[in-house]
Design an enzyme around this catalytic site. Sequence first.
Site, PDB file in Angstrom:
ATOM      1  CE  LYS A 127      90.268 -48.759  79.272  1.00 18.52           C
ATOM      2  NZ  LYS A 127      91.576 -48.142  78.997  1.00 18.52           N
ATOM      3  CG  HIS A 129      87.785 -45.996  80.153  1.00 17.07           C
ATOM      4  ND1 HIS A 129      89.063 -45.731  79.723  1.00 17.07           N
ATOM      5  CD2 HIS A 129      87.514 -45.065  81.108  1.00 17.07           C
ATOM      6  CE1 HIS A 129      89.552 -44.691  80.392  1.00 17.07           C
ATOM      7  NE2 HIS A 129      88.632 -44.275  81.229  1.00 17.07           N
ATOM      8  CB  SER A 155      92.778 -47.099  82.316  1.00 20.16           C
ATOM      9  OG  SER A 155      92.146 -46.539  81.204  1.00 20.16           O
TER      10      SER A 155
HETATM   11 MG    MG Z   1      93.424 -46.896  74.918  1.00 20.52          MG
END
Ligand code: MG
Length: 461
Positions: A127, A129, A155
């Site tokens: 991930k 992000h 997410s």
């Molecule tokens: Mg987190």
Amino acid sequence: MRPLLLALFTVLSVAGLAAGKPNVVIILADDLGYGDLGCYGHPTIRTPNLDKMAAEGARFTQFYVAAEVCTPSRAALMTGRYPIRSGMAHNQFRVLRNLSKGGLPASELTLAQALKAQGYATGMVGKWHLGVWTNNPEHHPLKHGFDFHFGLPHSNDMNPSAGNPPKANARGDQDPAWWNAPLFRGYELIDPKADQTQLTRRYTEEAVKFIADHKAQPFFLYFAHTFPHTPLFASDRFKGKSGRGLYGDVVEELDWSVGEILRTLKAQGVDENTLVVFTSDNGPWLLMGTETGGSAGLLRDGKGSTWEGGMRVPGIFRLPGKIKPTVERNVASTLDLFPTIIRLAGGSSPTDRPMDGVDLSGLLFNQEKLERDVFCYYRGEKLYAARLGAWKLHLVTQAGYGEKPVTPPQPLLFDLEVDPSENHDVAAAHPDVVARIQAAIEKHRATVTPVRSQLIDVVAK
Ligand code: MG
């Protein structure tokens, strides 16, 4: 020394330095709490691989992230700077969303870029992000110093399917069909609705392959897991197996993954020359309740809060032969990873911008005393608290979710070494300490230049 000998000596020295550059693997869990691992005291979740890694390396008891939620915390890890400096924080929006336009500015120097300049192969699995590249291709990890990428832009709960039930995140009876988790290899969308029960396994296979493919040169692998951020999914091999329900199953699968990474380093003959760091991006998401939220152990509150449970997380460092097995009680943080790692790689931190971490190598390798200034606890763009030595001063307090901020008439002071749960305010007895931390905060504030937050703007639907 004669010229020929001098030349030979120089060549050998440079070759020796190159051979000595350690590989670096950073494994980041998402929303894993301070109390969620066996080696941090969890009574029922089994984490034998992380426990062994901790026993062979340095297990920090006071390790911090520089923000209480995902996006700003990751920006800090990747740049060595408080997220307020890069615009990767916001009081209301907190994190980047799937329609966010913004991302880590190109002017920021990432650890991956700095290591690439030192000859490292750089890979990112998991991930990100730090910007959604389908909204702006400049936000891709491949634009921020990584040569290889496999994973999700954000997410796993950010793009729910139509018909997703209410409060679906917190449910233990998850269905992968409720979510659109877009899985990419580089810029190529390989699965718009990835089966999340297979994510940890797929990530691990990619990470293992990256190590095998790059063992001949120094490499940097940033392995950022999707879990235990909700919704939680474990594969059949782990589902229903832990004594802590689905949350425990998911953490035990992450532990399996760590074991696969460490086993691969040995099998590829690079174990002795690879620094592995394990940590989490923020504390447990207590809002999720007992079934799918984690534990901060003895610490107060969790994700979203500047109480200790939101920002103090597991921190384990392993480099066989160089880091002696120890329980490390000094304060350290993800801000320290940039200066520590770039020095090991033979480079140096940038000098054209404020950097907020300290080099941990003297502490890690030679048990040297660590000189550290104030550590700041930001929530969004606002400084809520600061730690200096054993003392933590709260200017503002707030639970992670659902409460309004409280500004006490006098700041609260806690001695974290005797009161890690932050139960006993001792400000009245220590006005000198309060004044000292307030002065340190003002000094820090003078170094911060306000920038517009990257978390505000969204693309049209
Ligand atoms: Mg987190």
